[in-house]
Design an enzyme around this catalytic site. Structure first.
Site: not given
Length: 464
Positions: A58, A133, A157
């Site tokens: 990420k 996210s 997330s």
């Protein structure tokens, strides 16, 4: 052992195909960078537990091969001078970084629609969000590009996008994985987590990056998690709690059907299913959306146009104008909203009324979990999300509806306990996730239960 060069070329082919379909799971990747990593591994000739694996990371986790933008224009093109401990441990385990994945800006969002570089699509549900996210990492695994990926959690997330995309996501106990190199959103809540195509893949990744780190004083003084063993064929002697607050009357019918089927499977494995109560659960979302923005307001103050990142200084006459221009043009609407909210609840006259009260609620939520686990419950089982993935754009104009998609996941971040989401069925083709939560340092317990459940439950089956 697979030749890492073959693995790198195969990963590059899959990324190209995925991005050609418009998934937009990646913000940065390079076939040349993959091949260079593979060549270094092949030359070294060493094998680790993740030897030859291409792992997506990420874009809020610092890494030196690719930029670290946090999905924001304010860090566009920024390259970190150091690497996160989790990334270093990936490399030590023999893995390659496949690329940096798309995410909501500074990890603030539940759909990956708040990325400054455009949304990610859900490979498992066309026209739907992948969650957030960490939507890019979840999409990369769901699309079969990689078998595992790193994400981060502040309020669900990893688990929420895992549920929306029909894969496995694990949030470890707070402090199990070093936060060094994770760009801070809410420091008392943030945690690096793992995605996998199945429980074993996610657990292997988590084991590789876990453990004490002298660079992060909040890490637990514990040895790394062990690699997962074979799935148990019986859960006799295991008590699984079912919190009544997570199963309201208005729960989505498909989610209820899938969780009922999973509960029956756990019982058939020999687990004792026990109804329990976590009475302060209804206050979790309001408390979270005070604590997290307050910490974000402080953490994001460093993006001022002076030290690094974007700088808007053309014709500006004073430093305040520089700050306003840089932050106003560099941050997106959701980040600005949360900074304003956080600054407000920390301001004089409002601190006690909001922030201090939210921290008291957080402590009561933590106490709820501790009390249930002290009463002989080994793990809790709940839905991961109250609904399947929603449509792209459906909640963009309604921040409250977006925030409520985290209602079942943000409690684990507030309490610091480990939690895992795994596929438990589909409703009209849309993936549904079931969640296992454990006591502090109970990561291995929920992984073991998840393995047993996964082995007997078809997570891709229609439930109604």
């Amino acid at each position: 052992m697979t030749d890492p060069r073959d693995a790198a070329r195969a990963a590059a082919r899959r990324i190209k195909a995925c991005e050609a379909r418009g998934t937009h799971a990646f913000l940065a990747w390079s076939e040349q960078a993959l091949l260079e990593q593979a060549e270094a591994l092949a030359t070294a000739g060493t094998a680790g537990p993740l030897a030859g694996e291409a792992v997506a990371v990420k874009d809020v986790i610092a890494e030196r091969v690719f930029p670290t933008t946090c999905g924001s224009r304010i860090l566009e093109g920024y390259r970190s001078p150091f690497e996160a401990t989790a990334v270093r441990r990936l490399r030590d385990a023999g893995a390659m970084v496949a690329g940096k994945t798309n995410c909501d800006e500074f990890a603030m969002g539940s759909s990956t629609e708040h990325s400054a570089y455009g949304p990610t699509l859900n490979p498992a549900a066309p026209g739907r969000v992948p969650g957030g996210s960490s939507g890019g990492s979840a999409a990369a695994v769901a699309a079969g590009v990689v078998s595992m990926a790193l994400g981060s959690e502040t309020g669900g997330s990893v688990r929420q996008p895992a549920a929306f995309c029909g894969i496995v996501g694990i949030k470890p106990t707070y402090g199990r994985v070093s936060r060094y190199g994770l760009v801070a959103f809410g420091s008392s809540l943030d945690q690096i987590g793992a995605f996998g195509k199945d429980v074993v893949s996610a657990a292997r990744l988590l084991a590789a990056v876990s453990g004490r780190d002298a660079l992060d004083a909040t890490t637990l003084d514990q040895i790394p998690l062990a690699e997962p063993g074979a799935a148990p064929t019986s859960l006799a002697g295991t008590v699984v709690g079912v919190p009544r607050e997570y199963f309201p009357e208005g729960l989505h019918a498909g989610v209820r059907a899938a969780t009922d089927r999973a509960r029956a499977a756990l019982q058939a494995l020999g687990a004792e299913m026990r109804e329990v109560s976590l009475p302060h659960t209804p206050y979790a979302v309001p408390a979270y959306y005070i604590v997290a923005p307050a910490e974000a307001s402080s953490n994001l103050a460093r993006y001022d146009g002076v030290r690094y990142g974007r700088r808007e200084d053309g014709g500006l006459r004073d430093v305040r104008a520089l700050y306003r221009a840089t932050r106003g043009r560099g941050f997106g609407a959701e980040v600005r909203r949360r900074i304003l909210l956080g600054t407000y609840v920390l301001s004089a006259g409002y601190y006690d009324a909001f922030y201090r009260r939210a921290q008291r609620v957080r402590e009561r939520i933590r106490t709820d979990f501790a009390r249930v686990f002290a009463g002989g419950v080994h793990a809790l089982f709940t839905p991961t999300t109250p609904t399947p993935a929603f449509r792209l754009g459906e909640n963009l104009a309604d921040p409250l509806a977006m925030y409520l998609s985290d209602v079942y996941v943000c409690t684990a971040n507030l309490a610091g306990v480990p939690a895992l989401s795994l596929p438990i069925g589909r409703d009209a083709g849309l993936p549904l996730g079931g969640q296992l939560l454990g006591p502090v340092e109970g990561d291995a317990t929920i992984i073991r239960i998840a393995q047993a459940l996964e082995a007997v439950l078809d997570g891709g089956a229609e439930v109604r």
